[in-house]
Design an enzyme around this catalytic site. Structure first.
Site, PDB file in Angstrom:
ATOM      1  N   ASP A   1     -41.082  29.624  20.480  1.00 37.06           N
ATOM      2  CA  ASP A   1     -41.377  29.150  19.218  1.00 37.06           C
ATOM      3  C   ASP A   1     -41.518  27.616  19.331  1.00 37.06           C
ATOM      4  O   ASP A   1     -42.686  27.021  18.622  1.00 37.06           O
ATOM      5  CB  ASP A   1     -40.535  29.460  18.057  1.00 37.06           C
ATOM      6  CG  ASP A   1     -40.960  28.988  16.508  1.00 37.06           C
ATOM      7  OD1 ASP A   1     -40.664  27.870  16.306  1.00 37.06           O
ATOM      8  OD2 ASP A   1     -41.472  29.810  15.665  1.00 37.06           O
TER       9      ASP A   1
ATOM     10  N   GLY B   1     -42.386  38.409  14.342  1.00 43.49           N
ATOM     11  CA  GLY B   1     -41.560  39.626  14.332  1.00 43.49           C
ATOM     12  C   GLY B   1     -42.019  40.511  12.936  1.00 43.49           C
ATOM     13  O   GLY B   1     -42.168  41.977  13.244  1.00 43.49           O
TER      14      GLY B   1
ATOM     15  N   TRP C   1     -43.171  30.821  13.772  1.00 43.09           N
ATOM     16  CA  TRP C   1     -43.860  31.777  14.786  1.00 43.09           C
ATOM     17  C   TRP C   1     -43.125  33.101  14.990  1.00 43.09           C
ATOM     18  O   TRP C   1     -43.525  34.053  14.997  1.00 43.09           O
ATOM     19  CB  TRP C   1     -44.428  31.163  15.762  1.00 43.09           C
ATOM     20  CG  TRP C   1     -45.126  29.530  15.267  1.00 43.09           C
ATOM     21  CD1 TRP C   1     -44.876  28.430  15.847  1.00 43.09           C
ATOM     22  CD2 TRP C   1     -46.167  29.463  14.203  1.00 43.09           C
ATOM     23  NE1 TRP C   1     -45.725  27.621  15.027  1.00 43.09           N
ATOM     24  CE2 TRP C   1     -46.489  28.162  13.819  1.00 43.09           C
ATOM     25  CE3 TRP C   1     -46.769  30.477  13.223  1.00 43.09           C
ATOM     26  CZ2 TRP C   1     -47.506  27.590  13.137  1.00 43.09           C
ATOM     27  CZ3 TRP C   1     -47.661  29.946  12.376  1.00 43.09           C
ATOM     28  CH2 TRP C   1     -47.756  28.465  12.292  1.00 43.09           C
ATOM     29  N   ASP C   2     -41.723  32.723  15.315  1.00 47.05           N
ATOM     30  CA  ASP C   2     -40.924  33.800  15.539  1.00 47.05           C
ATOM     31  C   ASP C   2     -40.820  34.902  14.367  1.00 47.05           C
ATOM     32  O   ASP C   2     -40.935  35.888  14.794  1.00 47.05           O
ATOM     33  CB  ASP C   2     -39.510  33.352  15.969  1.00 47.05           C
ATOM     34  CG  ASP C   2     -39.434  32.916  17.525  1.00 47.05           C
ATOM     35  OD1 ASP C   2     -40.384  33.411  18.297  1.00 47.05           O
ATOM     36  OD2 ASP C   2     -38.519  32.210  18.105  1.00 47.05           O
ATOM     37  N   VAL C   3     -40.643  34.464  13.435  1.00 51.69           N
ATOM     38  CA  VAL C   3     -40.610  35.277  12.174  1.00 51.69           C
ATOM     39  C   VAL C   3     -41.871  36.092  11.704  1.00 51.69           C
ATOM     40  O   VAL C   3     -41.862  36.956  11.548  1.00 51.69           O
ATOM     41  CB  VAL C   3     -40.095  34.415  10.915  1.00 51.69           C
ATOM     42  CG1 VAL C   3     -40.296  35.248   9.621  1.00 51.69           C
ATOM     43  CG2 VAL C   3     -38.771  33.565  10.974  1.00 51.69           C
TER      44      VAL C   3
END
Length: 399
Positions: A134, A168, A163-165
């Site tokens: 991220d 996911g 971006w990770d969220v």
């Protein structure tokens, strides 16, 4: 630990091999939807098993937060026997989600040879196969150079791993689509989801990336203002900070009226030849408008400001830190949250799924400790107690 039978993914088993944010969040979301998600970690835990924040005893609050409602298996995935066991588990489940790339033994090619309808989702850093997380993806996506005060010269990273969220949640959506496809056609799916592509798509969809392509313009730094709209932070006489947003003409009129500046706003509009019914012109003249409104906020207490704003159509919120938020009614009186008894961590209010279905939220379930479910999962694969004991004694798995 099993899913509730009245949830939509009841009966779906998913194996997760992961660490950090994107894939653990996807797995937890799918577990909250009723899937049985088995997270498989190396003996001793993956890189995120002791990630901060920690309790005084050294247990990861972070790990517990992103692995609620899952089952845990710990196996030596570097040994051939451990790899065979995990591959067998994946084949039985029929769904794998992972961000641990480059392992041939759990690649789509290897596993689909054993199960043709396999659903295999792999999150990677970048589309070209190079690495990215991220924080590095964000650096190359423009946002740190438009974040921060207007006078800032260097990059400003945001704290939220956006971006990770987003990745996911895209991963969870992709699994739902793949399950639907398999139910309809009997076909499996190979899904590759680059974290960098999630960031690039978002930047383009929101206009940040498209703007210079079309107009040649570069988005400026605005501090806490809102691009193309009127929004700004203000401080009360007793030091409380508020974010105030006027998206519509009605919002803006109410803001001018409650601050007692309606006549002054009209005079400024006439002097500038501006039409403040237009959101773009409110944005263009934001500095003079903010200077006008700031005096009212600075001469009223936080309680007075809150009461006045609450009685208007203006969009607003008082800035809160995490400790204040933890005691706020938005958490303590929100059906999203329920009391969770989390082993090793303690008792606290934990969120379930943010959306309610038929008026109810799916409550949070505790995260397992590493290897809590190893013996039970192996037994479900048909292994005898003696075989499981032999695996434990050889170090192939831990329980």
């Amino acid at each position: 630990m099993t899913a509730s039978s009245d949830l939509p993914l009841d009966g779906v088993r998913i194996v997760e091999i992961s660490s950090f944010v994107a894939v653990p969040l996807a797995g937890m979301t799918l577990a909250q939807l009723g899937a049985e998600v088995i997270r498989v970690d190396p003996v001793g835990g993956a890189a995120d098993y002791h990630r901060w924040p920690l309790t005084e005893a050294g247990d990861s609050i972070y790990w517990a937060g992103l692995n609620k409602g899952k089952r845990s298996v710990a196996a030596d995935m570097r040994s051939p026997r451990g790899q065979q066991l995990v591959a067998r588990l994946i084949g039985e489940a029929g769904v794998l989600i992972t961000n641990v790339a480059g392992r041939q033994w759990h690649s789509y090619q290897e596993l689909s040879a054993q199960r043709a309808d396999l659903i295999h989702l792999e999150v990677v850093g970048r589309g070209d196969g190079s690495t990215g997380v991220d924080y590095t993806v964000n650096a190359g996506t423009g946002f740190p150079l438009v974040t921060g005060p207007s006078g800032q010269t260097g990059p400003v990273n945001h704290v939220l791993p956006a971006w990770d969220v987003s990745c996911g949640l895209y991963a969870a959506l992709a699994i739902l689509v793949a399950l639907r496809r398999r139910d309809s056609t009997g076909q499996g799916s190979r899904i590759r989801l680059p974290l960098d592509d999630v960031a690039l798509a978002t930047a383009a969809n929101l206009g940040f990336l498209t703007e210079p392509m079309v107009t040649g313009a570069q988005r400026p730094r605005l501090g806490n203002a809102i691009y193309g709209q009127y929004g700004q932070n203000f401080t009360s006489s007793d030091g409380a900070a508020f974010m105030v947003v006027a998206l519509t003409s009605r919002h803006f009129r109410d803001l001018a009226e409650l601050t007692g500046t309606a006549k002054a706003v009209a005079a400024i509009a006439e002097a500038l030849g501006a039409d403040f019914a237009d959101e773009g012109q409110r944005y263009q003249h934001r500095d003079v408008l903010t200077g006008l409104f700031a005096g009212w906020f600075g001469s009223h207490t936080a309680e007075e400001v809150s009461a006045a704003l609450a009685g208007s159509s203006v969009l607003w919120e008082r800035y809160l830190d995490f400790a204040e938020l933890a005691e706020h009614p938005r958490v303590t009186h929100n059906p999203l949250f329920s009391l969770l008894e989390q082993p090793r961590i303690g008792s606290y209010l934990a969120p379930g799924l943010p959306m309610s279905v038929d008026g109810a939220h799916t409550p949070a379930r505790p995260a397992p400790a590493l290897g809590d479910d190893t013996a039970a999962v192996l037994a479900e694969l048909g292994m005898t107690p003696e075989e499981i004991t032999a695996l434990v004694e050889s170090g192939t798995v831990t329980t």
